[in-house]
Design a protein around this motif. Sequence first.
Motif, PDB file in Angstrom:
ATOM      1  N   GLU A 113     -24.926   3.484 -24.893  1.00 33.89           N
ATOM      2  CA  GLU A 113     -24.423   4.089 -23.847  1.00 33.89           C
ATOM      3  C   GLU A 113     -24.176   4.020 -22.903  1.00 33.89           C
ATOM      4  O   GLU A 113     -22.829   5.146 -22.389  1.00 33.89           O
ATOM      5  CB  GLU A 113     -25.928   5.302 -23.505  1.00 33.89           C
ATOM      6  CG  GLU A 113     -26.941   5.556 -24.951  1.00 33.89           C
ATOM      7  CD  GLU A 113     -25.971   7.413 -25.048  1.00 33.89           C
ATOM      8  OE1 GLU A 113     -25.553   7.926 -24.795  1.00 33.89           O
ATOM      9  OE2 GLU A 113     -26.178   7.163 -26.391  1.00 33.89           O
ATOM     10  N   ALA A 114     -24.299   3.569 -22.034  1.00 31.26           N
ATOM     11  CA  ALA A 114     -23.594   2.661 -20.460  1.00 31.26           C
ATOM     12  C   ALA A 114     -22.019   2.467 -21.241  1.00 31.26           C
ATOM     13  O   ALA A 114     -20.819   2.312 -19.959  1.00 31.26           O
ATOM     14  CB  ALA A 114     -24.089   1.859 -19.811  1.00 31.26           C
ATOM     15  N   LEU A 115     -21.911   1.807 -22.367  1.00 30.81           N
ATOM     16  CA  LEU A 115     -20.351   1.261 -22.464  1.00 30.81           C
ATOM     17  C   LEU A 115     -19.442   3.287 -23.088  1.00 30.81           C
ATOM     18  O   LEU A 115     -18.475   2.681 -23.127  1.00 30.81           O
ATOM     19  CB  LEU A 115     -20.866   0.302 -23.422  1.00 30.81           C
ATOM     20  CG  LEU A 115     -21.333  -1.057 -23.508  1.00 30.81           C
ATOM     21  CD1 LEU A 115     -21.356  -1.968 -25.137  1.00 30.81           C
ATOM     22  CD2 LEU A 115     -19.872  -1.374 -22.353  1.00 30.81           C
ATOM     23  N   LYS A 116     -20.004   3.330 -23.413  1.00 29.66           N
ATOM     24  CA  LYS A 116     -19.488   5.348 -24.713  1.00 29.66           C
ATOM     25  C   LYS A 116     -19.080   6.071 -23.028  1.00 29.66           C
ATOM     26  O   LYS A 116     -17.765   6.442 -23.334  1.00 29.66           O
ATOM     27  CB  LYS A 116     -21.395   5.936 -25.273  1.00 29.66           C
ATOM     28  CG  LYS A 116     -19.851   7.036 -25.686  1.00 29.66           C
ATOM     29  CD  LYS A 116     -21.493   7.752 -26.186  1.00 29.66           C
ATOM     30  CE  LYS A 116     -21.298   9.127 -26.872  1.00 29.66           C
ATOM     31  NZ  LYS A 116     -21.858   9.511 -27.453  1.00 29.66           N
ATOM     32  N   THR A 117     -20.151   5.398 -21.743  1.00 34.94           N
ATOM     33  CA  THR A 117     -19.500   6.014 -20.662  1.00 34.94           C
ATOM     34  C   THR A 117     -18.893   5.284 -20.189  1.00 34.94           C
ATOM     35  O   THR A 117     -17.182   6.379 -19.274  1.00 34.94           O
ATOM     36  CB  THR A 117     -21.175   6.336 -19.528  1.00 34.94           C
ATOM     37  OG1 THR A 117     -20.967   5.130 -19.368  1.00 34.94           O
ATOM     38  CG2 THR A 117     -21.690   7.276 -20.406  1.00 34.94           C
ATOM     39  N   LEU A 118     -17.943   4.240 -20.662  1.00 35.03           N
ATOM     40  CA  LEU A 118     -17.224   3.593 -20.054  1.00 35.03           C
ATOM     41  C   LEU A 118     -15.804   4.194 -20.969  1.00 35.03           C
ATOM     42  O   LEU A 118     -14.768   3.015 -20.225  1.00 35.03           O
ATOM     43  CB  LEU A 118     -17.420   2.539 -19.949  1.00 35.03           C
ATOM     44  CG  LEU A 118     -18.436   2.022 -19.268  1.00 35.03           C
ATOM     45  CD1 LEU A 118     -18.398  -0.005 -19.067  1.00 35.03           C
ATOM     46  CD2 LEU A 118     -17.819   2.457 -17.653  1.00 35.03           C
ATOM     47  N   GLY A 119     -15.122   4.890 -21.847  1.00 39.99           N
ATOM     48  CA  GLY A 119     -14.103   5.037 -22.678  1.00 39.99           C
ATOM     49  C   GLY A 119     -14.638   4.537 -24.142  1.00 39.99           C
ATOM     50  O   GLY A 119     -14.444   4.315 -25.339  1.00 39.99           O
ATOM     51  N   VAL A 120     -15.491   3.325 -24.508  1.00 42.51           N
ATOM     52  CA  VAL A 120     -15.850   2.685 -25.787  1.00 42.51           C
ATOM     53  C   VAL A 120     -16.329   3.564 -26.642  1.00 42.51           C
ATOM     54  O   VAL A 120     -16.526   4.535 -26.557  1.00 42.51           O
ATOM     55  CB  VAL A 120     -16.680   1.429 -26.185  1.00 42.51           C
ATOM     56  CG1 VAL A 120     -17.432   1.107 -26.717  1.00 42.51           C
ATOM     57  CG2 VAL A 120     -16.203   0.597 -24.970  1.00 42.51           C
ATOM     58  N   GLY A 121     -15.386   3.430 -28.097  1.00 42.86           N
ATOM     59  CA  GLY A 121     -15.593   4.681 -29.258  1.00 42.86           C
ATOM     60  C   GLY A 121     -17.107   4.894 -29.457  1.00 42.86           C
ATOM     61  O   GLY A 121     -18.021   4.079 -29.450  1.00 42.86           O
ATOM     62  N   THR A 253     -11.048  -2.619 -25.606  1.00 42.09           N
ATOM     63  CA  THR A 253     -10.129  -3.093 -24.483  1.00 42.09           C
ATOM     64  C   THR A 253     -11.265  -3.950 -23.268  1.00 42.09           C
ATOM     65  O   THR A 253     -10.805  -3.218 -22.278  1.00 42.09           O
ATOM     66  CB  THR A 253      -9.260  -1.888 -23.861  1.00 42.09           C
ATOM     67  OG1 THR A 253     -10.117  -0.610 -23.159  1.00 42.09           O
ATOM     68  CG2 THR A 253      -8.009  -1.898 -24.865  1.00 42.09           C
ATOM     69  N   ILE A 254     -12.095  -4.065 -23.915  1.00 37.68           N
ATOM     70  CA  ILE A 254     -13.023  -4.916 -23.187  1.00 37.68           C
ATOM     71  C   ILE A 254     -13.484  -6.643 -23.206  1.00 37.68           C
ATOM     72  O   ILE A 254     -14.281  -6.687 -24.324  1.00 37.68           O
ATOM     73  CB  ILE A 254     -14.554  -4.187 -22.269  1.00 37.68           C
ATOM     74  CG1 ILE A 254     -14.219  -2.790 -22.137  1.00 37.68           C
ATOM     75  CG2 ILE A 254     -15.433  -4.552 -21.481  1.00 37.68           C
ATOM     76  CD1 ILE A 254     -15.518  -1.895 -22.123  1.00 37.68           C
ATOM     77  N   THR A 255     -13.196  -7.008 -21.968  1.00 36.16           N
ATOM     78  CA  THR A 255     -13.366  -8.835 -22.381  1.00 36.16           C
ATOM     79  C   THR A 255     -14.819  -8.961 -22.147  1.00 36.16           C
ATOM     80  O   THR A 255     -14.778  -8.254 -21.014  1.00 36.16           O
ATOM     81  CB  THR A 255     -12.381  -9.551 -21.796  1.00 36.16           C
ATOM     82  OG1 THR A 255     -12.513  -9.370 -21.007  1.00 36.16           O
ATOM     83  CG2 THR A 255     -11.171  -8.992 -22.302  1.00 36.16           C
ATOM     84  N   LEU A 256     -15.322  -9.991 -22.819  1.00 35.31           N
ATOM     85  CA  LEU A 256     -16.347 -11.181 -22.344  1.00 35.31           C
ATOM     86  C   LEU A 256     -16.850 -10.847 -20.409  1.00 35.31           C
ATOM     87  O   LEU A 256     -17.107 -10.214 -19.687  1.00 35.31           O
ATOM     88  CB  LEU A 256     -16.833 -12.504 -22.706  1.00 35.31           C
ATOM     89  CG  LEU A 256     -17.902 -12.571 -22.263  1.00 35.31           C
ATOM     90  CD1 LEU A 256     -19.181 -11.878 -22.396  1.00 35.31           C
ATOM     91  CD2 LEU A 256     -18.542 -14.361 -22.705  1.00 35.31           C
ATOM     92  N   SER A 257     -16.015 -10.490 -19.334  1.00 32.00           N
ATOM     93  CA  SER A 257     -15.526 -11.198 -18.214  1.00 32.00           C
ATOM     94  C   SER A 257     -15.537  -9.608 -17.474  1.00 32.00           C
ATOM     95  O   SER A 257     -16.664  -9.695 -16.484  1.00 32.00           O
ATOM     96  CB  SER A 257     -13.984 -12.176 -17.740  1.00 32.00           C
ATOM     97  OG  SER A 257     -12.796 -11.205 -18.313  1.00 32.00           O
ATOM     98  N   ASP A 258     -14.809  -8.607 -17.894  1.00 34.89           N
ATOM     99  CA  ASP A 258     -14.669  -7.576 -17.594  1.00 34.89           C
ATOM    100  C   ASP A 258     -16.945  -7.141 -18.263  1.00 34.89           C
ATOM    101  O   ASP A 258     -17.046  -6.056 -17.351  1.00 34.89           O
ATOM    102  CB  ASP A 258     -14.463  -5.982 -18.979  1.00 34.89           C
ATOM    103  CG  ASP A 258     -12.709  -6.637 -18.028  1.00 34.89           C
ATOM    104  OD1 ASP A 258     -12.782  -6.846 -17.424  1.00 34.89           O
ATOM    105  OD2 ASP A 258     -12.605  -6.157 -19.466  1.00 34.89           O
TER     106      ASP A 258
END
Length: 614
Positions: A113-121, A253-258
């Motif tokens: 859910e958090a990744l979704k708020t960051l713009g992930v599909g 567009t999110i790498t491991l470091s991100d």
Amino acid sequence: MTLEVTSNDKQNQSATCPTFHMEILKGISKKEFKERCTQCAAVSWGLTDEGKYYCTSCHNVTERSKEVVNTGAIPNTKIQAINRGLKRKRKLEKGWDWYVCEGFQHILYQQAEALKTLGVGPELKNEVLHNFWKRYLQKSKQAYCKNPVYTSKRKAPVLEDNPSHSDWDSEPELLSDFSCPSFVESGAESQPDVHTQKPFPIIKASQSETASICSGSVDGVEYSLRKEKGIVKMTVPRTLAFCCLALLWQRETITLSDLLRFVEEDHIPYINAFQHFPEEMKLYGRDKGIFAIESWPNYEDIYKKMIEIATFLDLPRFPDITEDCYLHPNMLCLKYLMEVNLPDEMHNLTCQVVKMTGIGEVDFLTFDPIAKMAKTAKYDVQAVAVIVVVLKLLFLLDDNLEWSLSNIAEKYNEKNKEDKPWFDFRKWYQVMKKSLDEKKQKWEETRAKYLWKSEKPLYHSSIDKSVVCKRREMVVNLQKQFSTLVDSTPTIGKKSPSSFQFNWTEEDPDRTCFHGHSLQGVLTKKGQSLTTKNSLYWLSTQKFCRSYCKHVTTYEESNFSLSYQFIINLFSFLLRIKTSFLHEEVSLIEKRLFKTKYSKTKKKSSRSRKVRKY
């Protein structure tokens, strides 16, 4: 639930209550079993569905069982039966029966859910992460299999009756009455398809269980002691590995470091993620050691766990990483050049290095877990290493040449103020050093002020709950009073997430933006091509460690120039990795770029060995 049936004869009993006809046939007479109950000393026995005696006064179940052969005579006694088919919810204060995997399922849900708020599909949560988790439950024998580990040797009747039935297609064995929020949109509830409504596996209990007194979860103690060869146990750090695998599969567009930086900035639940559990999921005792995390995630550790999980799940080859993907080195190099305020013209040089080393090839970049040597590229670290190599090609970074070139650029810029300025390494170093020190100081202060204690207190047993809650309440009140006395300024909330940590604009007079500066001061034109004025290069690693060594090379700052140390420290802070980890990747890029140099050193070393033998 206890049901009571009274019967005077066999005919009336079967007619009155046919449901419990088989229970009555299993009845026993007092003459056959007259032992006193070990707990209440009563002599009043009933028979459970499993054929074991239980005390009707205190419900103590014994180990003795009775198979009735002669069903001709049924005594006129009061018989009670325990219906184990009905699921029982505990009282709210005691909570529901829940399993450890349900806790991790909740953490994964919150992270998705958090990744979704960051713009992930939404596909990452509804499809990819759901399938990965479903496959993990099957591989770890917790669900979607014939004999789940929690069923205590009880076989699943559906799968047993139909051996041709696929384990993967079967419904999961249900663990508890608790239903985790489904990994779908709220609007999907109106759809008739059950699988589209709840793509994330819902785990419930197939029979009534009682949680251990040593843990809030049913299997907390058993899970912490479980050590089965070949099984990858789920941990909180591995939830991040699951998320990173899902991001890689979707080529987001999110790498491991991100991802790890967003965890640090509290945009993704990780530290004290258990406090988002529902109120009915009581957590104490052994659960604390399973779900409580007291350290920040490490890049190398999560990277290894990614490969470990992908190999354990037997995942197929991931989608290809092509040039138009964000994870391609050319794209990431452009991003990090902008991040560290380097000239845009350097991107052409990074693209050439990527092409010459072959690290931009699809087969090199695409993750294949079922390959012999399963490994995935460290996309962000690799891109940064390419930039370091290009800086060495241009400026050598030997604490001498870069300053000489800076003097030339400074003189040119003073004489030609209206023309496009040449890139001045010294000036760039001064600007970046100041910005880096400020960022590091803020980062260290934020870490020092971080509250590791969760809002939801943890206690070792239910007996300690009242004491722990009281202490926690007192600590919170003291913190509020102390913060009011020390700092009257209101606390600033967490900053909004961003892909960039450094922002550079032309309008800022204190921080020069070098994006539009030229590299003419360090390049010479030969025909139609440009070459570097610097013809020298020093290798970061002269000799690599042997194959049985855990690391590729070693890094000691004292052995390298101050300029190189600054560059390594800058990018290491940017990615939140160790300096030795980045130095190792730089050495691997150089090994690909200067194959002839390394082959010569190998030949020399082999000749010297032959001479020594004779």
